[in-house]
Design an enzyme around this catalytic site. Structure first.
Site, PDB file in Angstrom:
ATOM      1  N   GLY A 101     -11.159  -4.607   5.115  1.00 27.55           N
ATOM      2  CA  GLY A 101     -12.274  -5.102   5.942  1.00 27.55           C
ATOM      3  C   GLY A 101     -12.401  -6.437   5.917  1.00 27.55           C
ATOM      4  O   GLY A 101     -13.526  -6.996   6.256  1.00 27.55           O
ATOM      5  N   ASP A 144       0.705  -1.154  -0.065  1.00 30.09           N
ATOM      6  CA  ASP A 144       0.029   0.085   0.124  1.00 30.09           C
ATOM      7  C   ASP A 144       0.779   1.287   0.101  1.00 30.09           C
ATOM      8  O   ASP A 144       1.457   1.572   0.849  1.00 30.09           O
ATOM      9  CB  ASP A 144      -0.877   0.000   1.027  1.00 30.09           C
ATOM     10  N   MET A 168      -2.092   4.905  -3.982  1.00 30.64           N
ATOM     11  CA  MET A 168      -3.101   5.622  -3.303  1.00 30.64           C
ATOM     12  C   MET A 168      -2.540   6.929  -3.257  1.00 30.64           C
ATOM     13  O   MET A 168      -2.047   7.489  -2.321  1.00 30.64           O
ATOM     14  CB  MET A 168      -3.464   5.210  -2.014  1.00 30.64           C
ATOM     15  N   PHE A 215      -6.265   3.787   5.647  1.00 35.52           N
ATOM     16  CA  PHE A 215      -5.861   3.024   6.798  1.00 35.52           C
ATOM     17  C   PHE A 215      -6.281   1.761   6.854  1.00 35.52           C
ATOM     18  O   PHE A 215      -7.269   1.503   6.284  1.00 35.52           O
ATOM     19  CB  PHE A 215      -6.577   3.845   8.082  1.00 35.52           C
TER      20      PHE A 215
HETATM   21  C1  DX5 Z   1      -6.348   0.475   2.883  1.00 35.55           C
HETATM   22  C2  DX5 Z   1      -5.462  -0.166   2.095  1.00 35.55           C
HETATM   23  C3  DX5 Z   1      -5.710  -1.804   2.568  1.00 35.55           C
HETATM   24  C4  DX5 Z   1      -5.448  -1.966   4.214  1.00 35.55           C
HETATM   25  C5  DX5 Z   1      -6.457  -3.107   4.289  1.00 35.55           C
HETATM   26  O1  DX5 Z   1      -6.114   1.854   2.473  1.00 35.55           O
HETATM   27  O2  DX5 Z   1      -5.494  -0.241   0.839  1.00 35.55           O
HETATM   28  O3  DX5 Z   1      -4.839  -2.408   1.819  1.00 35.55           O
HETATM   29  O4  DX5 Z   1      -4.245  -2.323   4.271  1.00 35.55           O
HETATM   30  O5  DX5 Z   1      -6.369  -3.422   5.745  1.00 35.55           O
HETATM   31  P1  DX5 Z   1      -7.401  -4.050   6.579  1.00 35.55           P
HETATM   32  O6  DX5 Z   1      -7.514  -5.623   6.026  1.00 35.55           O
HETATM   33  O7  DX5 Z   1      -7.007  -4.245   7.913  1.00 35.55           O
HETATM   34  O8  DX5 Z   1      -8.866  -3.499   6.370  1.00 35.55           O
HETATM   35 ZN    ZN Z   2      -4.576  -1.908  -0.517  1.00 32.69          ZN
END
Ligand code: DX5
Ligand code: ZN
Length: 232
Positions: free
Chosen positions: A182, A42, A75, A150
């Site tokens: 999630g 990420d 992102m 996050f």
């Molecule tokens: C969120 C990221 C996700 C995140 C998922 O912005 O793109 O990849 O790490 O984390 P969990 O699985 O904890 O929701």
């Molecule tokens: Zn991601």
């Protein structure tokens, strides 16, 4: 277009956003040894999303530790000036957000031209139809089931309809349908049944384990995979 050999089996992609940032190399080796199919990376810029992580230099540094697939989720905005650097860092998939700029079509062309596979990600408010004219130029579609920025956020259930719509839009094309945010053993079956094949999971994979105690990583991955496969 038919691709009988295309792999639509469930793939679990741990997000290193939930790993120990001082120890990415060993964390990656631990989750791969415990059954991870892809490694999800990420990249956040503090502008497109309200958080900062790392850039291409870190991706290049961790690349030798990844034996599976390096799945880089950008992102960031703008995207295009950085594509070459992430491709050179060894990304297998480079995913950009449809919301990151006015020229996502050009961005997909640029990612494929760099030699990487092209992914497009959709924020929760973005409709499936927004990528109708990209279907023949992407290798992966990522449905955000949280607002990006996050880890550890709550799964947004309204996105399941979008996953179903995208699965129909994909048809026989060799495109992975990825879910990000999630994902745990309770939400994995919902998205698997809707047609997703690549499941990103951060907190649900890394919880309870560490590089010196990696067995919980394996148990977490098996639980998510089993829950998803049971729904098929
Ligand atoms: C969120 C990221 C996700 C995140 C998922 O912005 O793109 O990849 O790490 O984390 P969990 O699985 O904890 O929701
Ligand atoms: Zn991601």
């Amino acid at each position: 277009m038919t691709s009988p050999a295309f792999d639509r089996s469930i793939k679990i992609a741990p997000s290193i956003l939930a790993a120990d940032f001082a120890n990415f190399g060993q964390e990656i080796e631990a989750v791969e040894a415990q059954g991870a199919d892809w490694i999800h990376v990420d990249v956040m810029d503090g502008h497109f999303v309200p958080n900062l992580t790392f850039g291409p230099a870190m991706c290049k540094a961790i690349r030798p530790h990844i034996k599976t697939v390096m799945d880089v989720h950008l992102m960031i905005s703008p995207v295009d000036p950085y594509i070459e650097a992430f491709a050179e860092a060894g990304a297998d998939y480079i995913t950009a957000h449809v919301e990151a700029g006015p020229h996502i079509h050009r961005t997909m062309q640029a990612i494929r031209a760099s030699g990487a596979k092209a992914g497009v990600a959709l924020n929760p408010a973005t409709p499936a139809e927004s990528i109708a004219y990209l279907m023949d130029m992407v290798d992966l579609i990522c449905v955000m089931t949280v607002n990006p920025g996050f880890g550890g956020q709550k799964f947004i259930h309204s996105q399941i309809e979008k996953v179903k719509t995208l699965r129909e839009m994909i048809g026989d094309r060799p495109i992975h349908l990825e879910i990000d945010g999630g994902v745990d053993p309770t939400t994995a079956p919902l998205v698997a049944a809707a047609g997703a094949d690549a499941l990103v999971a951060g907190s649900a994979v890394f919880k309870g384990g560490s590089v010196s105690n990696p067995a919980p990583y394996g148990e977490n991955i098996r639980n998510i995979r089993a829950a998803a496969e049971q729904a098929l």
